[in-house]
Scaffold this active site. Structure first.
Site, PDB file in Angstrom:
ATOM      1  N   GLU A  16      -2.547  -4.158  -3.941  1.00 45.67           N
ATOM      2  CA  GLU A  16      -3.804  -4.011  -4.672  1.00 45.67           C
ATOM      3  C   GLU A  16      -4.190  -2.527  -4.624  1.00 45.67           C
ATOM      4  O   GLU A  16      -4.217  -1.943  -3.536  1.00 45.67           O
ATOM      5  CB  GLU A  16      -4.884  -4.872  -4.044  1.00 45.67           C
ATOM      6  CG  GLU A  16      -4.592  -6.361  -4.076  1.00 45.67           C
ATOM      7  CD  GLU A  16      -5.623  -7.156  -3.297  1.00 45.67           C
ATOM      8  OE1 GLU A  16      -6.776  -7.242  -3.757  1.00 45.67           O
ATOM      9  OE2 GLU A  16      -5.270  -7.680  -2.213  1.00 45.67           O
ATOM     10  N   ARG A  76       2.828 -10.401   9.648  1.00 48.19           N
ATOM     11  CA  ARG A  76       2.378  -9.055   9.318  1.00 48.19           C
ATOM     12  C   ARG A  76       2.586  -8.144  10.521  1.00 48.19           C
ATOM     13  O   ARG A  76       2.803  -8.614  11.647  1.00 48.19           O
ATOM     14  CB  ARG A  76       0.907  -9.064   8.897  1.00 48.19           C
ATOM     15  CG  ARG A  76      -0.060  -9.473  10.007  1.00 48.19           C
ATOM     16  CD  ARG A  76      -1.490  -9.457   9.523  1.00 48.19           C
ATOM     17  NE  ARG A  76      -1.900  -8.107   9.157  1.00 48.19           N
ATOM     18  CZ  ARG A  76      -3.004  -7.825   8.461  1.00 48.19           C
ATOM     19  NH1 ARG A  76      -3.779  -8.811   8.030  1.00 48.19           N
ATOM     20  NH2 ARG A  76      -3.324  -6.587   8.200  1.00 48.19           N
ATOM     21  N   LYS A  86      -7.715  -3.041   5.553  1.00 46.73           N
ATOM     22  CA  LYS A  86      -8.008  -2.011   4.559  1.00 46.73           C
ATOM     23  C   LYS A  86      -9.512  -1.725   4.516  1.00 46.73           C
ATOM     24  O   LYS A  86      -9.925  -0.587   4.265  1.00 46.73           O
ATOM     25  CB  LYS A  86      -7.502  -2.443   3.186  1.00 46.73           C
ATOM     26  CG  LYS A  86      -7.334  -1.276   2.219  1.00 46.73           C
ATOM     27  CD  LYS A  86      -6.722  -1.727   0.898  1.00 46.73           C
ATOM     28  CE  LYS A  86      -5.277  -2.049   1.012  1.00 46.73           C
ATOM     29  NZ  LYS A  86      -4.644  -2.353  -0.302  1.00 46.73           N
TER      30      LYS A  86
END
Length: 557
Positions: free
Chosen positions: A36, A263, A273
Site C-alpha cells: 500500500e 511476518r 506503519k
C-alpha cells in the site's frame, strides 16, 4: 538472487509451489508484491520482496509489483516512487508488470454490480457504530442488518447513486451478503465499498467518490493478473475465507491460492506503519530515511547493502509461526558482507594531537597500506605521515586499567603501517585536561619489530597536516528495549535518548576526501561506515553502519 552454485534454501511455501508445478496444476508460477503506498517500506517488507520475487525468479516464474491503492487519504506519489526505488535497490525488477489496484476500479465496480445481481451484496445504511453493534462478538453471532433484504433493483439503484456522489460519507456502504452467524467475523457481511468525498487519488484524481475495501480489491486484483500463489503474512489467515469467497463469486479468469507466512518481528524496532509514521511526524527521527529507522531507505542510508538484506531474509527463513528475530542476526549479515568487501581506512573520531619530537620537520613520508587484509586484489594506498599526528583519545590513558594495551606515559605502541612510538610527555590545559602528547619515534621500527622488543598495542592515526576534517554520526538502536510497546506500554517511552551521537572535528586519512555518498569503508578498529548524502567534497559526513563486534558500546581491548 541466490548464488547459482548454491541450491536455494527451501521452505514450506517453496515446497507447495514446487508440488503444484510438478503435478501440472500450474505450468508457470506468478506471484506479486502488493504494498500500500501509504509509507516507506521496512525490513519486514524486504522479507516479502525476497520471498515473492526470489521464489518466482528461481522457479522461472514472474512477480508483479502492484500498489494496492484503495485508501487515498493516506497515499501519495512520494511513497509510490520510494517503494519502486527500494525494490530495485534490493536487486529485483518487475519488467513491464507494474500495476495499481486503481487500474481495476471500473472492473471492480462491475464485479460489485454482479454480486448485487446475484443477491450476494446489498447497500446498508447502518453507521459505523451501529455496524459494530450488529456484528456480534467472538462468542456471539451477529444480527442481520435491517437493510439486508433489499431487492436487487433497489440495491442496484442505490449503488449507482453512491457512485454518482448523491450520499455523504458514512451514510451508506456496500456489504457482502454472506453469514452474520459465521464464527469468522470477517464473513459477517463485510463492507466492500465506502463513500469518500473530497479526496484526490494519486492515480485517478477526482474521478471517484466510491472506493473498494482492501479485502475486496486484493483477491480480485490477484485473479485479474493471473496470480497463482498469493503470499501474505499471518494476520491475513482469518481473511482467507473472504479472499476465496470473492474470487469464487465473480467472473474472474483465475483462482489464486492464498498462503500465509509469519511476518518479521525484529528486536529493538517497531514494524507498524502507523507507528513509523508517528515517529516521523512527531519528530522522533529525521525522516523516513533516518538511519535509525527499520525502513529500507533508512538501512540504505545506514550503509546496509542489498546483498546483506537478502542474505538476512534467507537466514531467518519462512515459517508459519511468529517469532522475534534477534537484532544481532541482522547486524551479523551486514558485518559479514562488509568484512569481505569494504576497503580499510584510518579515521580518528576523537582526536588527540601527538607531536613526534625527534621526527624531522621537513620529512615528507608516505606509508604503504593495504586496502584489505584478506584480499590483495584490492591493492594498496599511500598514507602520508608527519611530525604531528592525531590518535584517538581512547587510545591513551594516564592511569591505565588492567589489560590496557595502548599508549601510556613512558609506554610504547605501534602506529598502524608505521613506526613504534613512546609517550614521553603529557601536556594539559588549565583545567587539567590532556590536550597534547609529546612522543619519540624509533626510526628503526618501520614495518618491523626489532629483536627483543615487545610492543603489544597497535593503534591507528592520521597525519595532522594531511588529515580531512569530517562529521561522524554514531547510530545505536532507536529503542532501548527489545520489544518496545510490549504489555500495552507506550512504545515512545522506550526510545533510546543516546541513539545518535554526532562527532565533529573527526580526522580522516586523505584517501577519504571527496568520497561519493553511499561508499562504504571499515574505519580500522572502529567499525563499518558509509558516506552520507550530506557529505560534500571537502567535508565528508559518515554514518556508523555497524560495529566490528556483536555487542555495541564495549571499549576496545
Amino acid at each position: 538472487m541466490t548464488d547459482a552454485a548454491e541450491p536455494p534454501r527451501t521452505n514450506f511455501i517453496r515446497q507447495i509451489v514446487e508440488a503444484d508445478l510438478a503435478s501440472g496444476k500450474h505450468d508457470r508460477i506468478a506471484t506479486r508484491f502488493p504494498p500500500e503506498p501509504n509509507g516507506y517500506l521496512h525490513i519486514g517488507h524486504a522479507k516479502s520482496i525476497v520471498l515473492n520475487f526470489g521464489l518466482a525468479q528461481s522457479l522461472g516464474g514472474t512477480c508483479n509489483l502492484r500498489f494496492d491503492d484503495t485508501n487515498p487519504h493516506k497515499e501519495n506519489v512520494e511513497f509510490v516512487e520510494a517503494i519502486k526505488a527500494d525494490v530495485r535497490w534490493l536487486g529485483f525488477d518487475w519488467d513491464d508488470r507494474l500495476y495499481f489496484a486503481s487500474d481495476y476500479f471500473e472492473r471492480l465496480y462491475d464485479f460489485a454490480v454482479e454480486l448485487i445481481q446475484k443477491g450476494l451484496a446489498y447497500v446498508c445504511e447502518l453507521d459505523a457504530e451501529q455496524m459494530r453493534a450488529y456484528r456480534g462478538t467472538l462468542t456471539e453471532p451477529g444480527k442481520d442488518s435491517p437493510y439486508r433484504d433489499r431487492t436487487v433493483e433497489e440495491n442496484l439503484d442505490l449503488f449507482k447513486r453512491m457512485r454518482a456522489g448523491e450520499f455523504p460519507d458514512g451514510s451508506r456502504t456496500l456489504r457482502a451478503r454472506i453469514d452474520m452467524a459465521s464464527p469468522n467475523i470477517n464473513l459477517r457481511d463485510p463492507v466492500l465499498y465506502r463513500i469518500k468525498h473530497g479526496v484526490v487519488h494519486h492515480q485517478t484524481g477526482s474521478a471517484w467518490c466510491l472506493y473498494p475495501t482492501y479485502d475486496y480489491t486484493h483477491p480480485i486484483s490477484d485473479a485479474l493478473e493471473g496470480i497463482t500463489h498469493s503470499l501474505c503474512t499471518l494476520e491475513f489467515e482469518d481473511h482467507r475465507p473472504l479472499y476465496d469467497w470473492c474470487v469464487a463469486n465473480v467472473s474472474v479468469p483465475s483462482r489464486p491460492r492464498q498462503i500465509e507466512f509469519s511476518r518479521l518481528n525484529l528486536e529493538y524496532t517497531v514494524m507498524s506503519k502507523r507507528r513509523l509514521t508517528d515517529l516521523v511526524g512527531e519528530g522522533h527521527v529525521q525522516g523516513w530515511d533516518d538511519p535509525r529507522m527499520p525502513t529500507i531507505a533508512g538501512l540504505r542510508r545506514r550503509g546496509y547493502t542489498p546483498g546483506a538484506i537478502r542474505e538476512f531474509c534467507e537466514r531467518i527463513g519462512v515459517t508459519k509461526s511468529d517469532n522475534l528475530v534477534e537484532m544481532a542476526l541482522l547486524e551479523s549479515s551486514i558485518r559479514d558482507d562488509l568484512d569481505a568487501n569494504a576497503p580499510r581506512r584510518m579515521a580518528v573520531l576523537r582526536p588527540l594531537k601527538v607531536v613526534l619530537t625527534n621526527y624531522p620537520e621537513d620529512r615528507d613520508e608516505r606509508m604503504e597500506a593495504g586496502n584489505h587484509p584478506k584480499n590483495a586484489s584490492m591493492g594498496t594506498r599511500s598514507v602520508p605521515f608527519g611530525r604531528e599526528i592525531h590518535i584517538d583519545r581512547t587510545d591513551f590513558e594516564e592511569e591505565p586499567p588492567k589489560g590496557f594495551k595502548r599508549l601510556v606515559p613512558g609506554g610504547e605502541v605501534r602506529l598502524r603501517n608505521a613506526y613504534v612510538i613512546r609517550c614521553d610527555e603529557v601536556i594539559k590545559d588549565a583545567a587539567g585536561e590532556v590536550v597534547e602528547l609529546r612522543a619519540s619515534v624509533d626510526m628503526e621500527t618501520l614495518g618491523k619489530n626489532p629483536e627483543g622488543r615487545k610492543v603489544k598495542g597497535v593503534i591507528h592515526w592520521v597525519s595532522a597536516e594531511h588529515g580531512v576534517s569530517a562529521e561522524v554520526r554514531l547510530y545505536d538502536r532507536l529503542f532501548g528495549v527489545a520489544t518496545p510497546g510490549a504489555g500495552g506500554a507506550d512504545y515512545r517511552e522506550a526510545i533510546n535518548p543516546e541513539s545518535l551521537t554526532v562527532l565533529t572535528g573527526c580526522m580522516l586519512e586523505p584517501a577519504l576526501r571527496g568520497v561519493e555518498p553511499g561508499e562504504r569503508f571499515q574505519f580500522e578498529r572502529e567499525g563499518y561506515f558509509v558516506a552520507d548524502p550530506d557529505s560534500t567534497p571537502d567535508r565528508p559526513v559518515f554514518n556508523l553502519t555497524v560495529g566490528l563486534r556483536d555487542t555495541w558500546g564495549k571499549s576496545r581491548k
